[in-house]
Design a protein around this motif. Structure first.
Motif, PDB file in Angstrom:
ATOM      1  N   ALA A   1       0.853  -1.198   0.000  1.00 37.66           N
ATOM      2  CA  ALA A   1       0.000   0.000   0.000  1.00 37.66           C
ATOM      3  C   ALA A   1       0.883   1.240   0.000  1.00 37.66           C
ATOM      4  N   THR A   2       0.838   1.991  -1.094  1.00 36.42           N
ATOM      5  CA  THR A   2       1.551   3.257  -1.189  1.00 36.42           C
ATOM      6  C   THR A   2       0.562   4.392  -0.955  1.00 36.42           C
ATOM      7  N   GLY A   3       0.970   5.605  -1.211  1.00 35.80           N
ATOM      8  CA  GLY A   3       0.098   6.734  -0.901  1.00 35.80           C
ATOM      9  C   GLY A   3      -1.181   6.770  -1.700  1.00 35.80           C
ATOM     10  N   GLU A   4      -1.120   6.271  -2.942  1.00 38.12           N
ATOM     11  CA  GLU A   4      -2.271   6.420  -3.834  1.00 38.12           C
ATOM     12  C   GLU A   4      -2.843   5.098  -4.334  1.00 38.12           C
ATOM     13  N   MET A   5      -2.239   3.983  -3.972  1.00 36.22           N
ATOM     14  CA  MET A   5      -2.609   2.729  -4.608  1.00 36.22           C
ATOM     15  C   MET A   5      -2.310   1.563  -3.677  1.00 36.22           C
ATOM     16  N   LEU A   6      -2.954   0.412  -3.969  1.00 40.94           N
ATOM     17  CA  LEU A   6      -2.622  -0.832  -3.294  1.00 40.94           C
ATOM     18  C   LEU A   6      -2.483  -1.921  -4.345  1.00 40.94           C
ATOM     19  N   PHE A   7      -1.425  -2.733  -4.204  1.00 41.78           N
ATOM     20  CA  PHE A   7      -1.230  -3.896  -5.059  1.00 41.78           C
ATOM     21  C   PHE A   7      -1.356  -5.142  -4.206  1.00 41.78           C
ATOM     22  N   PHE A   8      -2.149  -6.112  -4.687  1.00 37.93           N
ATOM     23  CA  PHE A   8      -2.431  -7.352  -3.955  1.00 37.93           C
ATOM     24  C   PHE A   8      -2.064  -8.546  -4.814  1.00 37.93           C
ATOM     25  N   PHE A   9      -1.413  -9.540  -4.191  1.00 40.76           N
ATOM     26  CA  PHE A   9      -0.978 -10.762  -4.860  1.00 40.76           C
ATOM     27  C   PHE A   9      -1.446 -11.956  -4.048  1.00 40.76           C
ATOM     28  N   SER A  10      -2.068 -12.937  -4.718  1.00 42.70           N
ATOM     29  CA  SER A  10      -2.547 -14.141  -4.043  1.00 42.70           C
ATOM     30  C   SER A  10      -2.247 -15.358  -4.896  1.00 42.70           C
ATOM     31  N   ALA A  11      -1.782 -16.438  -4.260  1.00 46.58           N
ATOM     32  CA  ALA A  11      -1.472 -17.685  -4.966  1.00 46.58           C
ATOM     33  C   ALA A  11      -2.344 -18.803  -4.414  1.00 46.58           C
ATOM     34  N   MET A  12      -3.109 -19.440  -5.284  1.00 43.02           N
ATOM     35  CA  MET A  12      -3.975 -20.549  -4.890  1.00 43.02           C
ATOM     36  C   MET A  12      -3.570 -21.815  -5.637  1.00 43.02           C
ATOM     37  N   PRO A  13      -3.385 -22.926  -4.924  1.00 43.21           N
ATOM     38  CA  PRO A  13      -2.948 -24.174  -5.558  1.00 43.21           C
ATOM     39  C   PRO A  13      -4.046 -24.792  -6.416  1.00 43.21           C
ATOM     40  N   LEU A  14      -3.645 -25.292  -7.594  1.00 43.97           N
ATOM     41  CA  LEU A  14      -4.578 -25.970  -8.487  1.00 43.97           C
ATOM     42  C   LEU A  14      -4.254 -27.453  -8.615  1.00 43.97           C
ATOM     43  N   THR A  15      -2.988 -27.753  -8.877  1.00 44.63           N
ATOM     44  CA  THR A  15      -2.501 -29.130  -8.984  1.00 44.63           C
ATOM     45  C   THR A  15      -1.098 -29.144  -8.377  1.00 44.63           C
ATOM     46  N   PRO A  16      -0.470 -30.315  -8.280  1.00 45.07           N
ATOM     47  CA  PRO A  16       0.889 -30.332  -7.723  1.00 45.07           C
ATOM     48  C   PRO A  16       1.860 -29.412  -8.451  1.00 45.07           C
ATOM     49  N   ARG A  17       1.603 -29.149  -9.738  1.00 39.91           N
ATOM     50  CA  ARG A  17       2.515 -28.306 -10.517  1.00 39.91           C
ATOM     51  C   ARG A  17       1.792 -27.128 -11.174  1.00 39.91           C
ATOM     52  N   GLU A  18       0.692 -26.683 -10.609  1.00 39.55           N
ATOM     53  CA  GLU A  18      -0.025 -25.528 -11.150  1.00 39.55           C
ATOM     54  C   GLU A  18      -0.561 -24.659 -10.015  1.00 39.55           C
ATOM     55  N   THR A  19      -0.385 -23.358 -10.173  1.00 47.67           N
ATOM     56  CA  THR A  19      -0.843 -22.393  -9.171  1.00 47.67           C
ATOM     57  C   THR A  19      -1.530 -21.239  -9.882  1.00 47.67           C
ATOM     58  N   LEU A  20      -2.671 -20.808  -9.345  1.00 48.10           N
ATOM     59  CA  LEU A  20      -3.395 -19.676  -9.908  1.00 48.10           C
ATOM     60  C   LEU A  20      -3.026 -18.423  -9.121  1.00 48.10           C
ATOM     61  N   VAL A  21      -2.449 -17.460  -9.823  1.00 48.94           N
ATOM     62  CA  VAL A  21      -2.053 -16.188  -9.205  1.00 48.94           C
ATOM     63  C   VAL A  21      -3.071 -15.120  -9.584  1.00 48.94           C
ATOM     64  N   THR A  22      -3.609 -14.456  -8.584  1.00 46.19           N
ATOM     65  CA  THR A  22      -4.535 -13.341  -8.793  1.00 46.19           C
ATOM     66  C   THR A  22      -3.872 -12.057  -8.309  1.00 46.19           C
ATOM     67  N   ALA A  23      -3.927 -11.026  -9.127  1.00 47.45           N
ATOM     68  CA  ALA A  23      -3.369  -9.726  -8.762  1.00 47.45           C
ATOM     69  C   ALA A  23      -4.439  -8.651  -8.925  1.00 47.45           C
ATOM     70  N   LYS A  24      -4.457  -7.704  -7.979  1.00 47.33           N
ATOM     71  CA  LYS A  24      -5.418  -6.604  -8.039  1.00 47.33           C
ATOM     72  C   LYS A  24      -4.713  -5.286  -7.716  1.00 47.33           C
ATOM     73  N   TRP A  25      -5.176  -4.233  -8.382  1.00 44.58           N
ATOM     74  CA  TRP A  25      -4.679  -2.880  -8.132  1.00 44.58           C
ATOM     75  C   TRP A  25      -5.860  -2.029  -7.671  1.00 44.58           C
ATOM     76  N   LEU A  26      -5.763  -1.424  -6.509  1.00 39.96           N
ATOM     77  CA  LEU A  26      -6.840  -0.607  -5.945  1.00 39.96           C
ATOM     78  C   LEU A  26      -6.426   0.860  -5.910  1.00 39.96           C
ATOM     79  N   VAL A  27      -7.387   1.736  -6.182  1.00 41.80           N
ATOM     80  CA  VAL A  27      -7.214   3.177  -6.040  1.00 41.80           C
ATOM     81  C   VAL A  27      -8.409   3.724  -5.260  1.00 41.80           C
ATOM     82  N   HIS A  28      -8.384   5.000  -4.939  1.00 42.34           N
ATOM     83  CA  HIS A  28      -9.518   5.621  -4.245  1.00 42.34           C
ATOM     84  C   HIS A  28     -10.752   5.573  -5.144  1.00 42.34           C
ATOM     85  N   LYS A  29     -11.903   5.383  -4.533  1.00 40.13           N
ATOM     86  CA  LYS A  29     -13.148   5.247  -5.304  1.00 40.13           C
ATOM     87  C   LYS A  29     -13.489   6.505  -6.092  1.00 40.13           C
TER      88      LYS A  29
END
Length: 410
Positions: free
Chosen positions: A301-329
């Motif tokens: 979280a910086t002054g004007e934005m937030l960056f979010f990273f999440s890793a969810m397991p799918l298989t022994p050799r696969e991972t789903l990465v979700t990224a989001k960028w948030l700003v003020h509404k």
């Protein structure tokens, strides 16, 4: 699932070293990780701004398990297993939506926003609707962020709530919006994806865009070795009354740290990505507040934005990465920020990290793989993550095995 065998793999790990091969690619270990790690941990599931009104919902998956998060008519955000109490159909497909009630697409069983069953056609007279509400998932909200835990007895949350509320509240995430999001499929075990995301040993060579603003040369846990700019930053944060940490427990950590001198945000040129600030003290020149949860996420979280990273397991050799960028509404796309460029440099960093993790998986699968030592100076957070994983996995096994190493009866 042979828990004794998995325990043997855990016990064979050398202190300070990466994991034995089977813990990165064995299907039995993957199934174990889902139950022993992801099902027993607090997970960062999203943001309150994504369910800002009664009836708004977000549907996600934790591994193979569908989860539904809904804001009720009373304003309370609740989590449920996204599975109809009739025959188990998924109620809401992945993504966001809004509805005055939750209706199963299969046989139209209908639920109130609090999860109680409202109607179920053609059931017998003695059918009790109160016995068939949606199964709840433990849900907590902290300073605009939603956390869930699938365990019957979740880890203690009180310290996390108290300390993260203090450091994150100035960023006003309750009044944010998602400006951009993306999903990547990484062909690597979730632990390799997380290890890569827990260090910047590789950043100077592999992330030229991020390195312009991010202090890739800092040691240990954002240790600047007495640098003058870091000392001045710490003094400014005290003057601005912005808590900086470091704070944390074994499963989470948070710290506010300075960016490279002259840089105000983690963007391509170091300037704010949006004209509308989320954290106003210091005119937005507040470095970055980083917090991370084991086993799957981190955020900046910086002054004007937030960056979010999440890793969810799918298989022994696969991972789903979700990224989001948030700003003020109140930030207007095309006026206050550029929706086409706001995802940089983190988008490029994610692609680069995907390639690194996939290459790492290929090497770990080699017949010649031998666990190697972590750098105690450059990979301290990797070591922390792997130690946490081994301890949590061992504790789960201890709870399942009897005194002679046999499974307790179910």
């Amino acid at each position: 699932m042979d828990l004794a065998k998995i325990r043997g793999e855990l016990d064979s790990r050398l202190p300070g070293h990466s994991l034995p091969q089977g813990l990165y690619n064995d299907p039995a270990v993957f199934a174990f990780d889902l139950e022993a790690i992801y099902a027993q941990s607090w997970l960062m599931a999203g943001f309150t701004c994504e369910v800002s009104e009664p009836g708004a919902y977000t549907s996600i998956k934790v591994g193979p398990w569908p989860i539904l998060i809904v804001r009720g008519r009373d304003g309370v955000i609740r989590g449920f297993h996204n599975s109809c109490r009739h025959r188990g159909a998924v109620l809401c497909k992945e993504g966001q939506g809004k509805s005055p009630r939750i209706v199963c697409p299969y046989h139209k069983w209908t639920y109130n926003l609090d999860g109680s069953l409202m109607s179920a056609a053609r059931m017998p007279d003695d059918f009790d609707k109160s016995d068939h509400g949606l199964r709840p998932v433990r849900t907590e909200v902290v300073a605009g962020v939603i956390y869930i835990c699938l365990a019957d007895n979740p880890p203690a949350f009180e310290q996390f709530r108290a300390e993260m509320t203090e450091v994150l509240a100035p960023h006003d995430l309750e009044n944010a919006k998602v400006a951009y999001s993306e999903v990547l499929l990484e062909k690597a075990n979730w632990k390799l994806v997380l290890e890569n995301g827990r260090e910047c040993y590789h950043c100077q060579a592999s992330h030229p865009e991020l390195s312009k603003t991010f202090p890739v040369g800092s040691g240990a846990y954002f240790d600047y070795n007495g640098a003058e700019f870091a000392r001045i930053f710490d003094e400014r944060m005290v003057e601005l009354a912005l808590p900086s940490g470091p704070i944390g427990e074994d499963w989470w950590q948070a710290v506010r740290f300075p960016l490279n001198p002259g840089m105000l945000s983690m963007t391509m040129d170091g300037q704010p990505a949006s004209k509308v600030l989320m954290c106003k003290p210091g005119g937005g020149d507040i470095g970055s507040l980083r917090w991370a949860l084991e086993p799957h996420s981190f955020a900046h979280a910086t002054g004007e934005m937030l960056f979010f990273f999440s890793a969810m397991p799918l298989t022994p050799r696969e991972t789903l990465v979700t990224a989001k960028w948030l700003v003020h509404k109140d930030a207007v796309a095309g006026v206050d920020y550029d929706p086409a460029t706001i995802n940089e440099p983190w988008h490029s960093t994610n692609i680069q990290d995907r390639d690194l993790a996939e290459n790492n998986q290929d090497g770990v699968d080699s017949r010649g793989y031998v666990p190697g030592p972590y750098s105690p100076e450059a990979e301290i957070l990797v070591l922390r993550f792997v130690d946490w994983y081994c301890n949590k996995a061992s504790a789960y096994i201890d709870g399942k095995l009897g005194t002679k190493g046999r499974l307790h009866a179910a």
